[in-house]
Write an enzyme that holds these catalytic residues in place. Sequence first.
Site, PDB file in Angstrom:
ATOM      1  N   HIS A 178      40.751 -40.523  88.080  1.00 44.14           N
ATOM      2  CA  HIS A 178      41.093 -41.291  89.229  1.00 44.14           C
ATOM      3  C   HIS A 178      40.053 -42.735  88.925  1.00 44.14           C
ATOM      4  CE1 HIS A 178      42.403 -37.976  91.630  1.00 44.14           C
ATOM      5  NE2 HIS A 178      42.475 -38.883  92.674  1.00 44.14           N
ATOM      6  N   LYS A 235      39.549 -28.445  97.335  1.00 46.39           N
ATOM      7  CA  LYS A 235      38.685 -27.602  98.236  1.00 46.39           C
ATOM      8  C   LYS A 235      37.582 -28.297  98.595  1.00 46.39           C
ATOM      9  CE  LYS A 235      36.288 -25.432  94.360  1.00 46.39           C
ATOM     10  NZ  LYS A 235      35.972 -24.258  93.626  1.00 46.39           N
TER      11      LYS A 235
END
Length: 184
Positions: A35, A100
């Site tokens: 990222h 999550k």
Amino acid sequence: MKIQTPLTKEKIKNLKAGQTIYLSGTIYTGRDSAHKRLKELYDQGLDLPIDLEDQVIYYVGPTPSKPGEVFGSGGPTTSGRMDAYAPLFISLGMRAMIGKGYRNEEVKKAIQEHTGVYLGAIGGAGAIISSCVKSATVVAFEDLGPEAIRCLEIEDMPLVVLFDSDGNDQYEFGKNDYLNNKGK
């Protein structure tokens, strides 16, 4: 409910927090380091190695594959690590993230504004999730090892809608249900 990628805005609008889905098709992997590199490329005005339009990114860094397997154990990583980057990628067309844990308010706002969705995979079930991966190919940042961006072909990956495009948050629903039923 079974659903196929790419995830268009029309498909996303039908997904509601708390719903279990089985996702099939093409998705990409990426974690913290990937990222960061994507953001650096964007900031420099360079093309990204993947087109994010209507795509899904699974926050995972798989273990090495055993002989005869296409993908190592691949459970979700904590999504909050990608919160600094997610609003930008959502604004560039990314429709869904799989991970999550909680998301920050900026990510939730971007999901609602651009019609996205946040999906949850079960932590600790990496081997089971990996059985849904039919092929895996590194497409960018190979030097990052397990954090390289991979293109996966998946079949019936079990996921839960954690945050939908209407702003419904399964983490809030779950907490409230627990508190309302505690001691009953």
